[in-house]
Design an enzyme around this catalytic site. Sequence first.
Site, mmCIF file in Angstrom:
data_model
loop_
_atom_site.group_PDB
_atom_site.id
_atom_site.type_symbol
_atom_site.label_atom_id
_atom_site.label_comp_id
_atom_site.label_asym_id
_atom_site.label_seq_id
_atom_site.Cartn_x
_atom_site.Cartn_y
_atom_site.Cartn_z
ATOM 1 N N LYS A 119 6.544 10.654 3.250
ATOM 2 C CA LYS A 119 5.210 10.037 3.425
ATOM 3 C C LYS A 119 5.097 9.342 4.769
ATOM 4 O O LYS A 119 4.033 9.312 5.371
ATOM 5 C CB LYS A 119 4.942 9.000 2.325
ATOM 6 N N HIS A 146 10.571 3.815 5.259
ATOM 7 C CA HIS A 146 9.941 4.904 5.993
ATOM 8 C C HIS A 146 10.706 5.097 7.284
ATOM 9 O O HIS A 146 10.914 4.134 8.014
ATOM 10 C CB HIS A 146 8.495 4.553 6.360
HETATM 11 MG MG MG Z 1 11.881 6.316 1.420
#
Ligand code: MG
Length: 446
Positions: A16, A41
């Site tokens: 993502k 992330h």
């Molecule tokens: Mg992750």
Amino acid sequence: MANVIVIGAQWGDEGKGKITDLLSKSADVVVRYQGGVNAGHTVVVDGQTLKLHLIPSGILYPQTECIIGSGTVIDPELLIAELDQLAALEISSQNLLISETAHITMPYHRLIDQAAEERRGEHKIGTTGRGIGPTYADKSERTGIRVLDLMDPEGLSKKLRWTVGYKNVILEKLYNLPPLDPEEVIDQYLVYAERLRPHVVDCSLKIYDAIQRRRNILFEGAQGTLLDLDHGTYPYVTSSNPVAGGACVGAGVGPTMIDRVIGVAKAYTTRVGEGPFPTELGDVIGESLCDRGAEFGTTTGRRRRCGWFDAVIGRYAVRINGLDCLAITKLDVLDQLPEIKVCVAYEMDGKHYQDFPSNARHFARCRPVYKTLPGWQQPTDHCRSLKDLPPQALEYLKFLAELMEVPIAIVSLGASRDQTIIVEDPIHGPKRALLYANSAPLGSRV
Ligand code: MG
Ligand code: IMP
């Protein structure tokens, strides 16, 4: 103007970060709506790798406002470490806004998370140990500390003297751990408070203003659909709602203001932590997916469990989130395989099921029914359009789209921004509901 939700369609770590980074380019505001520093992330910019846990990856665009919404839980120590990391790279965090009503992770939350995991023994969940569950538990129990408490030194001191005392009973009596010194905790958190103060606002109001000014808003989910507290593989889930519906609650916006929902799924499946995983591979193929895909947790460094793509889960994610389209990531990880399997149904007690079972005991007994497709055995990481893909790779994508009845709008073939195929505009392409109305063969859209 379009307000878009991006969610994970599997067990988190779908990539993502890269997809929201791509979409953030045309977003004026990016909102994180749930989860905390359990998320991770990884974004690669100009060859530099940045690991973010709480701050939306949109922070890399100087004009984009980034909001850490009400539904998140904030560990101030780690958030400040992220701010320092950005400062060291000369990336401004001036546009970072923090919701007054988000909850704060305290030292006792982390201690209790880790101690409870140990106590669970064979029933352990495999949490990230970052205090996420206990922070949300206190929110529900109404003993939580919120950002607005942090902004009020006198009130905070009073509240923490009581709360730390209360938590010390749990630490000492239940877990045999040394108690925390309330005054130490207060002093530490008052320092954090001053560092965060310039960023704190009423986020729901900020978002509403932005919507009225016709700004583009991107709601960024953390974790994934199967880790959702209500709709995931309970109890092996996180303590928040990563599904698309969670964006409205966690950001404080009405469902009528959402234009589109985009799901992100890996071309195979991974899971970190405990819990059933029907397509898990305990063999050399699983190992090769892990190695080629660099499948190690961003937050805990744990090796991720790897397996084939599970289209039963995919269909479930389409339904639970109302997905308009999908981004398929890490297709290149499959490049070397002579054949590739896709789970098309589950088998239990001799019967086949195409729908994800909401009964966890049934799910644990489900076995995958596979369809085997030919691999392409050549590199794809250089491909920039569908025409560049080997025919078998194109067939694989078509097969996934047909099975899940959802168009694939983006295909990602590597960590860099340019290793991407945009099949159709993920934000302004046709809505899935409309495709249904025209009864177009959805799979043919890839
Ligand atoms: Mg992750
Ligand atoms: P918690 O969120 O730390 O309570 O962990 C609960 C479960 O969610 C564990 O199985 C974790 O491994 C998993 N989990 C939490 N955050 C992430 C994530 O960002 N990616 C993948 N798994 C996660």
